[in-house]
Structures are given as C-alpha cells and as structure tokens.
Scaffold this motif. Sequence first.
Motif, short mmCIF file in Angstrom:
data_model
loop_
_atom_site.label_atom_id
_atom_site.label_comp_id
_atom_site.label_asym_id
_atom_site.label_seq_id
_atom_site.Cartn_x
_atom_site.Cartn_y
_atom_site.Cartn_z
N ALA A 161 0.82 -1.22 0.00
CA ALA A 161 0.00 0.00 0.00
C ALA A 161 0.86 1.26 0.00
CB ALA A 161 -0.94 0.00 1.20
N ALA A 162 2.09 1.13 0.42
CA ALA A 162 2.97 2.30 0.51
C ALA A 162 3.97 2.36 -0.64
CB ALA A 162 3.73 2.28 1.85
N HIS A 163 3.80 1.51 -1.66
CA HIS A 163 4.76 1.47 -2.76
C HIS A 163 4.95 2.83 -3.43
CE1 HIS A 163 5.02 -3.13 -3.74
NE2 HIS A 163 5.72 -2.77 -2.68
N ILE A 164 3.87 3.56 -3.64
CA ILE A 164 3.98 4.87 -4.28
C ILE A 164 4.83 5.81 -3.44
CG2 ILE A 164 2.70 6.94 -4.96
CD1 ILE A 164 2.45 4.76 -6.99
N TRP A 165 4.59 5.81 -2.12
CA TRP A 165 5.33 6.69 -1.23
C TRP A 165 6.80 6.26 -1.14
CZ3 TRP A 165 2.96 11.02 -0.43
CH2 TRP A 165 1.57 11.04 -0.39
N ILE A 166 7.04 4.96 -1.10
CA ILE A 166 8.41 4.46 -1.04
C ILE A 166 9.17 4.81 -2.31
CG2 ILE A 166 9.81 2.35 -0.96
CD1 ILE A 166 7.60 1.10 0.78
N SER A 167 8.45 4.85 -3.43
CA SER A 167 9.12 5.13 -4.70
C SER A 167 9.69 6.55 -4.76
CB SER A 167 8.13 4.94 -5.86
OG SER A 167 7.16 5.97 -5.88
N ILE A 168 9.13 7.47 -3.97
CA ILE A 168 9.61 8.86 -4.03
C ILE A 168 11.06 8.99 -3.57
CG2 ILE A 168 9.24 11.21 -3.13
CD1 ILE A 168 6.23 10.56 -3.03
N PRO A 169 11.42 8.52 -2.36
CA PRO A 169 12.84 8.59 -2.00
C PRO A 169 13.73 7.71 -2.87
CG PRO A 169 11.61 7.36 -0.34
CD PRO A 169 10.61 8.00 -1.24
N PHE A 170 13.20 6.55 -3.30
CA PHE A 170 14.00 5.67 -4.16
C PHE A 170 14.32 6.35 -5.49
CE2 PHE A 170 13.40 1.06 -2.55
CZ PHE A 170 13.67 1.49 -1.26
N CYS A 171 13.31 6.96 -6.09
CA CYS A 171 13.51 7.64 -7.38
C CYS A 171 14.45 8.84 -7.21
CB CYS A 171 12.17 8.09 -7.94
SG CYS A 171 12.26 8.80 -9.60
N THR A 172 14.30 9.55 -6.10
CA THR A 172 15.18 10.69 -5.83
C THR A 172 16.62 10.25 -5.69
OG1 THR A 172 13.36 11.84 -4.68
CG2 THR A 172 15.61 12.62 -4.26
N MET A 173 16.85 9.17 -4.92
CA MET A 173 18.22 8.66 -4.75
C MET A 173 18.81 8.20 -6.07
SD MET A 173 18.31 6.68 -1.06
CE MET A 173 16.88 5.65 -1.33
N TYR A 174 17.98 7.56 -6.89
CA TYR A 174 18.45 7.08 -8.20
C TYR A 174 18.84 8.26 -9.10
CZ TYR A 174 18.41 4.56 -12.66
OH TYR A 174 18.73 4.03 -13.88
N ALA A 175 18.02 9.30 -9.09
CA ALA A 175 18.30 10.49 -9.90
C ALA A 175 19.60 11.16 -9.45
CB ALA A 175 17.14 11.47 -9.83
N ILE A 176 19.80 11.25 -8.13
CA ILE A 176 21.03 11.84 -7.60
C ILE A 176 22.24 10.99 -7.99
CG2 ILE A 176 22.28 12.42 -5.48
CD1 ILE A 176 19.56 13.11 -4.23
N SER B 36 22.97 0.28 -9.98
CA SER B 36 21.67 0.89 -9.67
C SER B 36 20.71 0.77 -10.86
CB SER B 36 21.85 2.37 -9.28
OG SER B 36 22.53 3.09 -10.28
N THR B 37 21.23 0.89 -12.07
CA THR B 37 20.37 0.81 -13.26
C THR B 37 19.92 -0.62 -13.54
OG1 THR B 37 21.49 2.74 -14.20
CG2 THR B 37 20.24 1.36 -15.72
N SER B 38 20.65 -1.60 -13.05
CA SER B 38 20.25 -3.00 -13.27
C SER B 38 19.00 -3.37 -12.48
CB SER B 38 21.39 -3.95 -12.90
OG SER B 38 21.68 -3.88 -11.52
N THR B 39 18.63 -2.57 -11.49
CA THR B 39 17.46 -2.91 -10.66
C THR B 39 16.39 -1.82 -10.61
OG1 THR B 39 18.60 -2.05 -8.70
CG2 THR B 39 18.79 -4.41 -9.13
N MET B 40 16.80 -0.55 -10.61
CA MET B 40 15.84 0.52 -10.33
C MET B 40 14.73 0.68 -11.36
SD MET B 40 15.86 1.79 -7.44
CE MET B 40 14.65 3.03 -7.88
N PRO B 41 15.00 0.62 -12.67
CA PRO B 41 13.88 0.76 -13.62
C PRO B 41 12.77 -0.26 -13.38
CG PRO B 41 15.96 1.04 -14.75
CD PRO B 41 16.30 0.58 -13.37
N LYS B 42 13.14 -1.53 -13.18
CA LYS B 42 12.13 -2.55 -12.92
C LYS B 42 11.46 -2.32 -11.58
CE LYS B 42 9.66 -6.17 -13.47
NZ LYS B 42 8.53 -6.14 -14.43
N MET B 43 12.23 -1.92 -10.58
CA MET B 43 11.67 -1.68 -9.26
C MET B 43 10.64 -0.55 -9.29
SD MET B 43 13.82 -1.02 -5.74
CE MET B 43 15.11 -2.13 -6.31
N LEU B 44 10.97 0.51 -10.00
CA LEU B 44 10.02 1.63 -10.10
C LEU B 44 8.78 1.26 -10.90
CD1 LEU B 44 12.49 4.62 -10.66
CD2 LEU B 44 11.21 4.06 -8.59
#
Length: 315
Positions: A25-40, A77-85
């Motif tokens: 239920a919190a996947h959308i909220w969890i994705s915000i810091p994950f996506c931010t860290m990936y972008a950084i 990071s790229t080997s996992t993050m696109p699929k994870m997001l």
Amino acid sequence: MSDSNTTDFTNPSTFILLGIPGLEAAHIWISIPFCTMYAIALLGNFTILFIVNRDPSLHEPMYYFLCMLAITDLLISTSTMPKMLSIFWFNSREISFSACLTQMYFVHSFSAMESGILVAMAFDRYVAICSPLRHSSILTTSVVAKIGLALVLRSGILTLPYPFLARQWPYCRSNIIPHSYCRHIAVVNLACTDIRISSYYGLFNLVSVIGMDVFFIAVSYTLILRAIFRLPTKDAWLKTFGTCISHLCAILILYIPDFFSSLTQRFGHNVPLYLRILFSNVFLLVPPMLHPIIYGVRTKQIRDRLLHLFSHKET
C-alpha cells in the motif's frame, strides 16, 4: 493472479516480483525517495565521469579508479531501479525467467566489482603515502587498465555459477519472488529441491570476495597508518590522513549495508521480511548516491572543477 503461479511447474517462463511484501500500500510513497536517490546517483556519477574526462590534469590513477567506481555505481543501480520503479508505479511485477537470471548476474557481479575497486583505491592510497616518489612509475596507465580488467574478470567469473545453478533447479512450488529484484538467495529459495550447493556457494562468494577485499584494505591501512605515524608533526599526520577520508567513507557506506543485507537474508529469520528487503534496496542505492557526493565534497580538484564549471555557465 492466475493458477499457474501457485500450481506445480518446472522452470517457469516468468517470475512475479512482489516489490516489498507487507508494504504494498505504501509502494507509491516508497518510490519517491528511491527515485530521488536514483536520480542523484545518475547525476552525480555522470558528473564525475564528465569532469575527469574533460580535464587532462585529472588523468591520474586515483581518478581513473574513481571513474571505474562511478561506472559500476551507475550499472548496479540501473540494473534494478527501472524494474523496481515499474513495480511501484505500474504494478508491473512480471519478469521473464531469463531476464531474472540476467539481473541476478549483473547485480552480484557489479557488487563484487565495486568491492574490488575499493581495494584498488586502497592500494593507490598506500603507494601515494608510503612510496610517493614511485607512485607514477608503479601505477602507470597500463597497470591501472590491467587492474580494471582483472576486477572485471574476477567478478564476472565468480558470479557465473549463480545463474547457472539457479537455472538447474526445478521450481515446482511457486514463481512468486518476495523481493523487489532477483536476488540470488530469494530466487533459489523457491526451488523444490536441495539448494545447499547454491547457498554454500553464495556464502563462499561472500567470504572469498568481500572477506578477502576487507582483509587487503585492512592491510593497506595498517601500512598507511604506520607511515603516517612516522611523520614528524601532528599537522603532517592530519594532512596525510585527510587524503584517505573519502575512501574510508566509501568503504563504510558500501560494506556495512552489504554485510547486514547478506547475513540477514541467510540467518535473520527473526528480522521482518520488509526490513530485509528495504536494506537490500538501500545497499543498491545509497552507495551509488553518496560516492560522488563524498568525492565531490572531499576532493579539492573535483570540487574546484565543479565550481569552475558552474561559474563558467553563469557567465
């Protein structure tokens, strides 16, 4: 979900990644810091590569190793993050059997490569401090290239048994992986046979790669500290040791979550599953995000080039 996900089968055509079980239920909220860290991580590591490539004065062993670290951070990071997001955002949880094994190989191979690069950087610090006059003759461009090739071969060869062994096992229980990416132990735990070979090899790989790398880093810093304490003044101690701070920070942010994640996956059955998976994801994201920040802040040459780049753009 279709019945094929829970009935008997062998070598399924697809696996189902659950993301972070218990926190769906919190996947959308969890994705915000994950996506931010990936972008950084993307921005920081590409910036390091751009600065070193652009400035010939930075074409030295230390910065070559830093570029290797940046490339490895980008790949892991790229080997996992696109699929994870895609799981977090679109509930796209299916991954083919071959793609899962490929992701498994890349994740563990790049992790071993990252550890090896930190050993190479420790060796660079040792030569620079203990034999400064011979540094350029010992760590030539050719030697650095050979070290990089050796690290690629070591990680690539030692990781090969992971997907090959995983492909041999029959998967007749379920194809549902309670994880956000295809981690080796999470996949083989689904097999309906004795997987002790995979488990023991995974433990052997952890000890032989990470354990030996930590040992060589410890030996390097023991010799470095001996050389530092022979310097005549306290100011000389601090100045010389200051050149190692960035590397020591990089070591801590890689090995601490790595050891915790690997050991809890095997032995931490009392640790909640969602916490184990969160730490696994942190291990893949935090080092690639922090490495360029640490080296950008702590390394004067990179910091100066970065400030010059931005000031030049403003003018």
